[in-house]
Design an enzyme around this catalytic site. Structure first.
Site, PDB file in Angstrom:
ATOM      1  N   GLY A 137       0.786  -1.134   0.033  1.00 17.17           N
ATOM      2  CA  GLY A 137      -0.167  -0.038   0.027  1.00 17.17           C
ATOM      3  C   GLY A 137       1.037   1.313   0.052  1.00 17.17           C
ATOM      4  O   GLY A 137       1.207   1.797  -0.974  1.00 17.17           O
ATOM      5  N   ARG A 248      -3.575  13.985  -4.514  1.00 19.34           N
ATOM      6  CA  ARG A 248      -3.507  14.534  -3.527  1.00 19.34           C
ATOM      7  C   ARG A 248      -4.311  15.840  -3.287  1.00 19.34           C
ATOM      8  O   ARG A 248      -4.868  16.263  -2.284  1.00 19.34           O
ATOM      9  CB  ARG A 248      -2.118  14.556  -2.730  1.00 19.34           C
ATOM     10  CG  ARG A 248      -1.741  13.393  -2.375  1.00 19.34           C
ATOM     11  CD  ARG A 248      -0.401  13.125  -1.877  1.00 19.34           C
ATOM     12  NE  ARG A 248       0.129  11.724  -1.773  1.00 19.34           N
ATOM     13  CZ  ARG A 248       1.367  11.313  -1.721  1.00 19.34           C
ATOM     14  NH1 ARG A 248       2.371  12.307  -2.077  1.00 19.34           N
ATOM     15  NH2 ARG A 248       1.552   9.981  -1.693  1.00 19.34           N
ATOM     16  N   GLY A 345     -28.956  13.831  18.458  1.00 17.00           N
ATOM     17  CA  GLY A 345     -29.355  12.715  18.238  1.00 17.00           C
ATOM     18  C   GLY A 345     -29.705  12.504  16.946  1.00 17.00           C
ATOM     19  O   GLY A 345     -29.414  11.621  16.130  1.00 17.00           O
ATOM     20  N   GLU A 368      -4.953   8.275  -1.250  1.00 26.15           N
ATOM     21  CA  GLU A 368      -3.652   8.750  -1.877  1.00 26.15           C
ATOM     22  C   GLU A 368      -2.632   8.914  -1.033  1.00 26.15           C
ATOM     23  O   GLU A 368      -2.046   9.908  -1.074  1.00 26.15           O
ATOM     24  CB  GLU A 368      -4.085  10.173  -2.499  1.00 26.15           C
ATOM     25  CG  GLU A 368      -5.329   9.955  -3.321  1.00 26.15           C
ATOM     26  CD  GLU A 368      -5.236   9.218  -4.795  1.00 26.15           C
ATOM     27  OE1 GLU A 368      -4.374   8.331  -4.723  1.00 26.15           O
ATOM     28  OE2 GLU A 368      -6.168   8.921  -5.303  1.00 26.15           O
ATOM     29  N   THR A 370      -1.718   7.645   3.248  1.00 28.04           N
ATOM     30  CA  THR A 370      -2.140   7.835   4.688  1.00 28.04           C
ATOM     31  C   THR A 370      -1.467   9.011   5.016  1.00 28.04           C
ATOM     32  O   THR A 370      -0.450   9.703   4.759  1.00 28.04           O
ATOM     33  CB  THR A 370      -1.857   6.739   5.610  1.00 28.04           C
ATOM     34  OG1 THR A 370      -0.412   6.756   5.853  1.00 28.04           O
ATOM     35  CG2 THR A 370      -2.255   5.576   5.120  1.00 28.04           C
ATOM     36  N   GLU A 372      -0.128   9.977   7.755  1.00 28.23           N
ATOM     37  CA  GLU A 372       1.275   9.443   8.357  1.00 28.23           C
ATOM     38  C   GLU A 372       2.248   9.694   7.258  1.00 28.23           C
ATOM     39  O   GLU A 372       3.373  10.149   7.627  1.00 28.23           O
ATOM     40  CB  GLU A 372       1.129   7.935   8.976  1.00 28.23           C
ATOM     41  CG  GLU A 372       0.495   7.825  10.414  1.00 28.23           C
ATOM     42  CD  GLU A 372      -1.173   8.120  10.061  1.00 28.23           C
ATOM     43  OE1 GLU A 372      -1.600   8.576  10.949  1.00 28.23           O
ATOM     44  OE2 GLU A 372      -1.685   7.556   9.148  1.00 28.23           O
TER      45      GLU A 372
END
Length: 391
Positions: A137, A248, A345, A368, A370, A372
């Protein structure tokens, strides 16, 4: 829609406003009234996509000489934001398609451009990007799908994951390992679950992002003409990673669209819902939420536009695209969550679209690359620029 003859370098602001406004009206009329129903049915929006074709949205950034509108990325960002405002899945249909077109525009031969770009611009054939694999990935250099040269053809074997538009696509941009390294190909296929040596081996059921297929595609001795190699052999990963900057920016733009829809819903509801004798918008706790939501939304939009402008100008924008994607996606997730809290709610029910925004927003944090990975891309880019400046 139409555009001036020479728009790619920078679309006239008045033309941009006109086009974005046209898409906004289309979304309000044809998308918003049916989006929640189609999303819960997980049904592909054939009629809406056909209208998108008529509007030219599949060819927004494709040069006019190849049948597209030839508009700039800032216009594209505006179009994507409006589509995502109505239903985020629509912007996904356009995203991978545009990345395939961008790959061909930037790295294809003239013959390849004239062969494929008019089909993509008209929406006659839709594009899908096939990079990720079940075991590769974020680690894109670890892909194992292989293309072996056999005379005037390549024979492809392997499995690709997370292919948006995979079943309905007619042109698939494929990253596969060759003797020279990772190379990029355009795979021509007919829409459907199988074609030649290609099989849609799995439909992925998702939390949100409904109505658009995300699939695994298996290649078993599938033959591709050598003429379908895009760019130089072994340079495919670098080419596709460059195209991912556009992806991105798209993710950032659709995050802005979802965030704006969630904010507008919260702002409207806060003025209608009353507690303790007055609209909840008059309670300070709600006002603080609305102020923070609006500020983050505006910052996300400006970061996204900045990245689009730099990419359009031909400047390196890995840092800017990463920043835009990172900030806008996190903002969308937070704003969708706050919108649900403001609704209380009723926001947790399917009576209103707020729960859809809440389910759609996490995709942008992951898609596109993560967030991180975005942080690593940003940090490495900043360090590289610092070293270059010092040198």
């Amino acid at each position: 829609m139409s555009a001036p003859e020479h728009a790619p370098a920078g679309t006239d602001p008045e033309v941009r406003r006109e086009i974005v406004e046209t898409v906004r009206r289309f979304v309000a009329r044809d998308v918003v009234p049916v989006a929640s129903r189609l999303e819960h049915e997980d049904r592909f929006p054939e009629e809406i996509v056909e209208r998108m074709r008529e509007l030219g949205l599949f060819g927004v950034t494709i040069p006019r000489e190849y049948g597209g509108l030839g508009l700039d990325l800032l216009t594209y960002v505006g179009v994507v934001e409006e589509l995502a405002y109505g239903w985020m899945s629509l912007s996904g249909i356009v995203n991978t398609h545009t990345m395939v077109a961008t790959l061909i525009v930037q790295h294809g031969t003239e013959e390849q451009k004239r062969r494929w770009l008019p089909q993509l611009a008209s929406g006659e054939r839709r594009g899908a990007l096939s990079l990720s694999e079940p075991d590769a990935g974020s680690d894109t250099r670890n892909i194992s799908c292989r293309a072996v040269r056999d005379g005037d053809e390549y024979v492809v074997n392997g499995t690709k994951a997370w292919v948006t538009n995979g079943e309905r696509a007619g042109l698939v941009a494929l990253a596969a390992r060759t003797d020279e390294g990772i190379s990029a190909f355009v795979v021509e296929k007919e829409p459907g679950p199988s074609y030649g040596g290609i099989t849609v081996s799995r439909q992925v059921d998702k939390l949100g992002y409904k109505g658009i297929e995300t699939v695994e595609m298996a290649y078993a001795d599938h033959r591709i003409p050598a003429a379908n190699l895009v760019g130089e052999p072994g340079r495919g990963l670098a080419q596709i990673l460059g195209v991912l900057e556009v992806g991105r920016i798209n993710i950032a733009a659709r995050a802005v669209g979802v965030a704006r829809a969630a904010f507008d819903a919260a702002l409207d509801y806060a003025q209608q819902r009353t507690t303790f004798g007055k609209p909840i918008a008059e309670h300070q706790a709600i006002q603080l939420k609305l102020a923070d939501m609006a500020t983050r939304l505006e910052a996300a939009r400006l970061l996204t536009r900045n990245a689009a402008e730099r990419k359009q100008a031909g400047e390196r924008c890995d840092v800017e695209a990463g920043m835009a994607k990172l900030f806008a996606s996190e903002a969308a997730l937070d704003i969708a969550t706050e919108a649900m809290r403001i609704h209380g709610g009723v926001g947790y029910t399917t009576d209103l679209p707020v729960e859809r925004y809440y389910r759609d927003a996490p995709l942008m944090v992951i898609g596109e690359g993560t967030n991180e990975i975005q942080r690593l891309v940003i940090a490495r880019g900043l360090l590289a620029r610092a070293r270059a400046g010092a040198g």
